[in-house]
Design a protein around this motif. Structure first.
Motif, short mmCIF file in Angstrom:
data_model
loop_
_atom_site.label_atom_id
_atom_site.label_comp_id
_atom_site.label_asym_id
_atom_site.label_seq_id
_atom_site.Cartn_x
_atom_site.Cartn_y
_atom_site.Cartn_z
N PRO A 41 0.62 -1.09 0.02
CA PRO A 41 0.21 -0.39 -0.28
C PRO A 41 0.67 1.49 -0.09
N ASN A 42 2.02 0.84 0.64
CA ASN A 42 3.42 2.56 1.23
C ASN A 42 3.76 2.35 -0.96
N LYS A 43 3.93 2.81 -1.42
CA LYS A 43 4.37 2.50 -2.65
C LYS A 43 5.94 3.19 -2.05
N LYS A 44 6.71 4.07 -1.62
CA LYS A 44 8.17 3.96 -1.91
C LYS A 44 8.65 3.26 -0.51
N TYR A 45 7.65 1.83 0.17
CA TYR A 45 8.16 1.13 1.07
C TYR A 45 9.42 0.20 -0.10
N THR A 46 10.26 0.47 1.50
CA THR A 46 11.71 -0.74 0.95
C THR A 46 12.36 -1.39 2.15
N ALA B 149 -13.60 2.12 8.12
CA ALA B 149 -12.64 1.45 8.76
C ALA B 149 -11.66 1.38 7.94
N TYR B 150 -11.11 0.54 7.10
CA TYR B 150 -9.99 -0.11 6.05
C TYR B 150 -9.64 1.33 5.77
N ALA B 151 -10.77 2.28 4.82
CA ALA B 151 -10.33 3.86 4.32
C ALA B 151 -9.73 4.25 4.87
N GLN B 152 -10.15 4.90 6.40
CA GLN B 152 -10.01 5.95 7.22
C GLN B 152 -8.34 5.30 7.52
N GLU B 153 -7.94 4.27 7.44
CA GLU B 153 -6.59 3.80 8.72
C GLU B 153 -5.60 4.43 7.34
N ARG B 154 -6.79 4.06 6.21
CA ARG B 154 -5.42 4.72 5.23
C ARG B 154 -5.40 5.76 4.49
N GLY B 155 -6.18 6.94 5.63
CA GLY B 155 -6.43 7.70 4.42
C GLY B 155 -7.19 8.14 2.97
N ILE B 156 -8.35 7.01 3.03
CA ILE B 156 -8.41 7.39 1.54
C ILE B 156 -10.67 7.98 1.56
N GLU C 274 -21.16 -1.44 0.04
CA GLU C 274 -19.81 -2.27 0.16
C GLU C 274 -19.20 -1.64 -1.11
N GLU C 275 -20.45 -1.76 -2.37
CA GLU C 275 -19.88 -1.98 -3.99
C GLU C 275 -18.87 -0.33 -4.02
N GLY C 276 -20.07 0.82 -3.90
CA GLY C 276 -19.45 1.59 -3.65
C GLY C 276 -17.47 1.49 -2.98
N ILE C 277 -17.91 1.36 -1.61
CA ILE C 277 -16.72 1.50 -1.60
C ILE C 277 -15.69 1.20 -1.09
N ILE C 278 -15.98 0.08 -2.34
CA ILE C 278 -14.52 -1.31 -1.96
C ILE C 278 -14.04 -0.40 -4.04
N LYS C 279 -14.96 0.19 -4.94
CA LYS C 279 -14.73 0.91 -5.92
C LYS C 279 -13.54 1.69 -5.55
N LYS C 280 -14.03 2.88 -4.34
CA LYS C 280 -13.19 4.43 -4.14
C LYS C 280 -11.85 3.56 -3.75
N ILE C 281 -11.71 2.29 -2.51
CA ILE C 281 -10.45 2.05 -2.12
C ILE C 281 -9.45 1.67 -3.23
N GLU C 282 -9.97 0.61 -3.96
CA GLU C 282 -9.33 -0.23 -5.27
C GLU C 282 -8.55 1.05 -6.43
N GLU C 283 -9.62 2.52 -6.27
CA GLU C 283 -9.29 3.44 -7.28
C GLU C 283 -7.98 4.21 -6.70
N ALA C 284 -7.74 4.55 -5.28
CA ALA C 284 -6.84 5.16 -4.85
C ALA C 284 -5.98 4.51 -4.32
N GLN C 285 -5.94 2.78 -4.37
CA GLN C 285 -4.79 1.87 -4.17
C GLN C 285 -4.55 2.14 -5.74
N LYS C 286 -4.63 1.79 -6.50
CA LYS C 286 -4.38 2.18 -8.10
C LYS C 286 -3.34 3.51 -8.67
N ALA C 287 -3.87 4.39 -7.67
CA ALA C 287 -3.69 5.60 -8.23
C ALA C 287 -2.67 6.21 -7.08
N GLU C 288 -1.42 5.16 -6.27
CA GLU C 288 -0.46 5.26 -5.65
C GLU C 288 0.37 5.11 -6.38
#
Length: 98
Positions: A7-12, A69-76, A84-98
């Motif tokens: 989830p953190n695109k800079k994680y090494t 809660a998942y979205a909030q914890e990740r700042g989405i 359910e479908e709408g929230i999952i879509k927003k989470i997936e869009e945010a993860q793809k954008a990272e």
């Protein structure tokens, strides 16, 4: 072999014995692939065979409250999504954008 996208695109570093560089790691361990998917990591398998088990959907079985809660914890920002479908879509869009 599967690529695991953190989830953190800079994680090494190393997580669950998998080395990550700039948010990307690789493993062929099916147990770890499923574990990372269940924790919200994006998993891409290089080769899919009919005998391969399906990838675990990290949102399967989650309630709307758990998804929020998942979205909030990740700042989405889920905007006005309330299903359910709408929230999952927003989470997936945010993860793809990272």
């Amino acid at each position: 072999m599967a690529k695991i996208y953190a989830p953190n695109k800079k994680y090494t570093g190393v997580s669950a014995t998998v080395s990550f560089v700039n948010g990307i790691g690789e493993t062929d361990n099916e147990h770890l692939i499923k574990w990372f998917a269940s924790k919200g990591y994006t998993v891409e398998k290089d080769e899919m065979h009919p005998a391969d088990p399906p990838l675990v959907n990290p949102f399967e079985g989650k309630t709307i409250e758990e998804l929020k809660a998942y979205a909030q914890e990740r700042g989405i920002d889920i905007g006005k999504a309330s299903t359910e479908e709408g929230i999952i879509k927003k989470i997936e869009e945010a993860q793809k954008a990272e």
